[in-house]
Design an enzyme around this catalytic site. Structure first.
Site, PDB file in Angstrom:
ATOM      1  N   PRO A   1      80.742 -78.890 -61.742  1.00 45.54           N
ATOM      2  CG  PRO A   1      82.257 -77.924 -63.149  1.00 45.54           C
ATOM      3  CD  PRO A   1      82.115 -78.555 -61.842  1.00 45.54           C
ATOM      4  CD  GLU A   2      74.151 -81.588 -62.481  1.00 45.14           C
ATOM      5  OE1 GLU A   2      73.798 -82.236 -63.489  1.00 45.14           O
ATOM      6  OE2 GLU A   2      73.589 -81.688 -61.383  1.00 45.14           O
TER       7      GLU A   2
ATOM      8  CG  HIS B   1      92.246 -73.738 -54.119  1.00 44.90           C
ATOM      9  ND1 HIS B   1      92.816 -74.685 -53.289  1.00 44.90           N
ATOM     10  CD2 HIS B   1      91.573 -72.897 -53.302  1.00 44.90           C
ATOM     11  CE1 HIS B   1      92.475 -74.417 -52.033  1.00 44.90           C
ATOM     12  NE2 HIS B   1      91.730 -73.335 -52.015  1.00 44.90           N
TER      13      HIS B   1
END
Length: 271
Positions: A2-3, A91
């Site tokens: 993610p930015e 995950h």
DNA sequence: CCCAAGACCTGGCGGC
DNA sequence: TGCCGCCAGGTCTTGG
């Protein structure tokens, strides 16, 4: 990862669901993140009420009263809220369960993310201590970038992507902001005028604020707390468009690598 | 101090 | 269909 817009979207998405709620159970299925998840995490967190949900750069910070939880999503991490009892998928490394039946679940296939605990103010933590200013806050501006860049011979793109210079400018938005500002990514940072840094600062703020407003760009892994992908990527002008025509002049966009990161720009529009 | 490269991981994709 | 190399949103660490 993610930015920054995705991190902020995540923060604001989870906040109303966990603020002032009490943590009941913590489950660590796989502690092997960027750094090992602290063995005593459950003991620290269980019974705590979340007092605030903040962000510093790309770190999400939960104030738990007796200490702070520091979360980072790395390249592929995401946080989702699921109902208690929802089975974990591959995950899904960490669950933080609350006493109102909600579970904050961290998924991170590449395990570059982090879950850390600190009993000091989180901004004093070694990972946060030396971070640069927030791009959307005070302390970041043309003068600041101009001064910080003097004498630096490296490219301006790696310069603005350095979290010790300014936080939150990742590869996507670095490419976008430089295009908007008309600056070549490989131009030496120390040889850019104050006026051009003013344009760059405006572009960085613009592109980040817009992305936050739209709820974050999604390319691959990011899913927001509602489980729906974001939709901002179609607005990207250069990132992921190497070889395609420039939206401004029509020239073929150049693609290269800078600081080992994919870099796209227009040779005609960016100088 | 500055800078480039290496490191950490898994999964998806294109090419053969 | 299978295997292989390459690529991916980050950023700390190392070595020159």
């Amino acid at each position: 990862m993610p930015e920054l817009p995705e991190v902020e979207t995540t923060r604001s998405g989870i906040e109303p669901h966990i603020l002032h709620r009490t943590i009941s159970v913590v489950t660590v299925r796989d502690p092997r993140l960027r750094w090992p998840v602290p063995p005593g995490l459950s003991g620290h967190l269980e019974g705590c009420e979340v007092r605030s949900v903040k962000r510093r750069g790309k770190y999400i910070l939960l104030d738990c009263g007796r200490g702070h939880l520091i979360l980072h999503l790395g390249m592929s991490g995401s946080l989702r809220l699921v109902a208690e009892g929802t089975s974990a998928a591959a995950h899904d490394h960490v669950d933080i369960q609350f006493d109102h039946g909600v579970v904050l679940r961290l998924r991170d296939p590449r395990r570059f993310g982090a879950v850390l605990w600190t009993e000091e103010p989180p901004v004093q933590h070694p990972l946060l201590r030396d971070l640069g200013p927030e791009p959307l806050g005070g302390g970041f501006g043309p003068d600041y970038l101009y001064k910080r860049s003097r004498g630096r011979r490296g490219g301006v793109k790696p310069f603005i992507m350095d979290g010790h210079v300014v936080v939150g400018v990742g590869n996507i938005y670095a490419n976008e902001a430089l295009f908007i500002a008309g600056i070549r990514p490989d131009r030496a940072a120390g040889r850019i005028s104050r006026a051009r840094y003013a344009a760059l600062v405006a572009a960085i703020r613009d592109v980040l604020a817009q992305a936050i407003e739209k709820g974050g760009t999604t390319l691959r892994d990011f899913v927001n707390d509602a489980g729906k992908p974001g939709y901002f990527s179609q607005q990207l002008q250069v990132y992921g468009r190497g070889g395609e025509p420039c939206t401004r002049c029509g020239a073929v966009l150049a693609e290269t690598r800078l600081g080992q990161r994919s870099t796209v720009f227009c040779r005609h529009c960016q100088r």
